[in-house]
Design an enzyme around this catalytic site. Structure first.
Site, PDB file in Angstrom:
ATOM      1  N   LYS A  80       0.854  -1.195   0.000  1.00 21.01           N
ATOM      2  CA  LYS A  80       0.000   0.000   0.000  1.00 21.01           C
ATOM      3  C   LYS A  80       0.889   1.244   0.000  1.00 21.01           C
ATOM      4  O   LYS A  80       1.896   1.290   0.726  1.00 21.01           O
ATOM      5  CB  LYS A  80      -0.885  -0.049   1.251  1.00 21.01           C
ATOM      6  CG  LYS A  80      -1.936   1.041   1.362  1.00 21.01           C
ATOM      7  CD  LYS A  80      -2.827   0.784   2.585  1.00 21.01           C
ATOM      8  CE  LYS A  80      -3.907   1.821   2.771  1.00 21.01           C
ATOM      9  NZ  LYS A  80      -4.775   1.543   3.937  1.00 21.01           N
ATOM     10  N   SER A 155      -9.696   1.619   2.957  1.00 28.46           N
ATOM     11  CA  SER A 155      -8.830   2.381   2.078  1.00 28.46           C
ATOM     12  C   SER A 155      -7.773   1.565   1.345  1.00 28.46           C
ATOM     13  O   SER A 155      -7.184   2.058   0.384  1.00 28.46           O
ATOM     14  CB  SER A 155      -8.127   3.482   2.876  1.00 28.46           C
ATOM     15  OG  SER A 155      -7.288   2.896   3.862  1.00 28.46           O
ATOM     16  N   SER A 179      -9.797  -0.714   7.189  1.00 32.65           N
ATOM     17  CA  SER A 179      -9.242  -0.581   5.840  1.00 32.65           C
ATOM     18  C   SER A 179      -8.572  -1.809   5.252  1.00 32.65           C
ATOM     19  O   SER A 179      -8.272  -1.817   4.059  1.00 32.65           O
ATOM     20  CB  SER A 179      -8.251   0.576   5.784  1.00 32.65           C
ATOM     21  OG  SER A 179      -8.963   1.769   5.623  1.00 32.65           O
TER      22      SER A 179
END
Ligand code: GLN
Length: 488
Positions: A80, A155, A179
């Site tokens: 990420k 996210s 997330s």
């Protein structure tokens, strides 16, 4: 050679050692697949083909020399884009960090590199990890691989979509309010948030420091356990990380510990079966419960009475921490804001321009909210009160865990929603995390597991359920998860 879709960490490792393929070959196959598939999915912000190739070659040399090959060596990974990799652009999907090049590795990245992991690239997210659909990225949309018209969740949407569309075998995400788990549930993969403090956050761009946790996104529970083993542990650079041995979860359950695992009691919190829970989700979770009952687990209802306050509590505490953590981004340190360049009169104007143009709408909304709840006169009414409510939520779990070992609940109230459906309505977006947030407030470990395995039927959307464990009892949820997974 295997189909890319069939790779798990485990099967990759076995194939590599049996010399069915080389790490380099597989790395090249992944980049080939990415060059086609990511045009429609949009999972990656940055690809690292050169570094990945060099790393894959190193692993192949280890294999050729019959050296000990760690379980993660050569595994194609995605990270990420809020975790630092030395020398690589790290944006947190914000214009604020558009040209920021990280000067060191996050501890998790360092550990993965030491294992010989092949990092394919950095993945898209909601700006600074604020959001539940990845639509808050300043750069691009990420699409749900099961239905390109729908969101992947957020996210960590890029990391999850990459794994779900076979553009990586595993990935790292971060989970502050859901997330990792919520997108995993929307895309049909496994998402695991360890106990607060189990994994170092050094080198993670902080969102809310009392909630943030890094964890794996994988295709199987077994893979999640393998990654967790590598990234867990005390780190002198993160004073909140703790020195606890990683629990005894077994890779491949043997008959003996299978009996041990079956002795665990599972609680179903009635407050998680809220009005507004989608029918498909309710049915999916029922199905999971039934399967576990058939495995002879004792299952009973528990109560977490303060669940209804979790969302409001989170949306006071999180923005408060965001407003302080994001104060460091001024467009002077880290990177300049391209859009703000031009004639600026004074320092004050520099800050106004950089922060006004560098941050997106959701980020600004939360900074304002956070600054407000921390301001003199409102601090006690909002922030201090939210801290007290947070304690009540944690106490609920403590009480429930006197009766049961593990808690099972839906991960997300709905399956993947359509792109554009909620992005203009922050409240309805916030509701996506109503079932994941309490876990972060209490600092507990939790894992989201797909109710059904691939392949799904045409147009069928994935549904996930989560198993929540006691602090540092990752082994309980990983073991039950592995049992569940072995069912089909
Ligand atoms: N969706 C939640 C939020 O918007 C959680 C984010 C996260 O876990 N990083 O804050």
């Amino acid at each position: 050679m295997k189909n890319l879709a069939d790779f798990t960490i485990k099967s990759f490792h076995d194939g590599l050692l049996n010399r069915e393929f080389s790490a380099l070959e597989i790395t090249q196959e992944f980049f080939k697949h990415i060059s086609v598939r990511d045009k429609e999915v949009g999972a990656y912000l940055t690809l690292l083909e050169r570094d990945a190739t060099i790393q894959a070659e190193r692993v192949d040399i280890m294999v050729a020399r019959d050296e000990a090959v760690p379980p993660l060596a050569g595994v194609p990974f995605a990270i990420k884009d809020n975790m630092l990799i030395e020398g690589v652009r790290t944006t947190a999907a914000s214009k604020m960090l558009e040209s920021y090049i990280a000067s060191y590795d996050a501890t998790v990245v360092k550990k993965l590199k030491k294992e010989g992991v092949v990092i394919l690239g950095k993945t898209n997210l909601d700006e600074f990890a604020m959001g539940s659909s990845t639509e808050n990225s300043a750069y691009q949309l990420t699409h749900n691989p099961h239905d390109l018209g729908r969101v992947p969740g957020g996210s960590s949407g890029g990391s999850v979509a990459a794994v779900a569309s076979h553009m990586a075998v595993a990935a790292l995400g971060s989970d502050t309010g859901g997330s990792i788990r919520q997108p995993a549930s929307l895309c049909g993969v496994v998402g695991f948030k360890p106990t607060y403090g189990a994994v170092s956050r050094f080198g993670l761009i902080a969102l809310a420091s009392s909630l943030d946790q890094i964890g794996p996104i994988t295709k199987t529970v077994e893979d999640a356990a393998l990654v967790f083993k590598v990234i867990a542990g005390k780190d002198p650079y993160d004073s909140t990380s703790v020195d606890r041995p990683v629990g005894a979860f077994e890779m491949g359950l043997s008959k003996n510990n299978l009996e041990e695992v079956r002795k665990l009691t599972i609680g179903i919190p009635k407050e998680y079966f809220i009005a507004g829970l989608d029918n498909l989700v309710a049915r999916g979770v029922e199905e999971a419960i039934k399967k576990l009952k058939n495995l002879k687990f004792e299952i009973k209802e528990v109560s977490l009475p303060h669940t209804k306050y979790a969302l409001s509590c989170y949306y006071i505490i999180l923005p408060a921490e965001v407003s302080t953590n994001l104060a460091r981004f001024d467009g002077v340190r880290y990177a300049s804001v391209a859009a703000a360049e031009g004639h600026i009169k004074n320092l004050r104007e520099t800050y106004f321009k950089n922060r006004g143009l560098g941050f997106g709408v959701e980020t600004r909304r939360r900074i304002l909210l956070g600054t407000f709840v921390l301001s003199a006169g409102y601090y006690d009414a909002y922030y201090a009160k939210a801290q007290k409510v947070r304690r009540l939520i944690k106490n609920d779990f403590d009480e429930a865990f006197k009766e049961v070992d593990v808690i099972l609940a839906p991960t997300s109230p709905t399956p993947a929603f359509k792109l554009g459906d909620k992005v203009l309505d922050p409240l309805s977006m916030y509701l996506s995390d109503i079932l994941t947030i309490p876990v972060n407030l209490a600092g507990l470990p939790a894992i989201s597991i797909p109710v059904k395995k691939y392949p799904l039927q045409d147009k069928e959307l994935p549904i996930g359920f989560q198993l929540i464990g006691k602090h540092f009892h990752e082994s309980d949820i990983l073991n039950i998860g592995q049992l569940y997974e072995g069912l089909e």
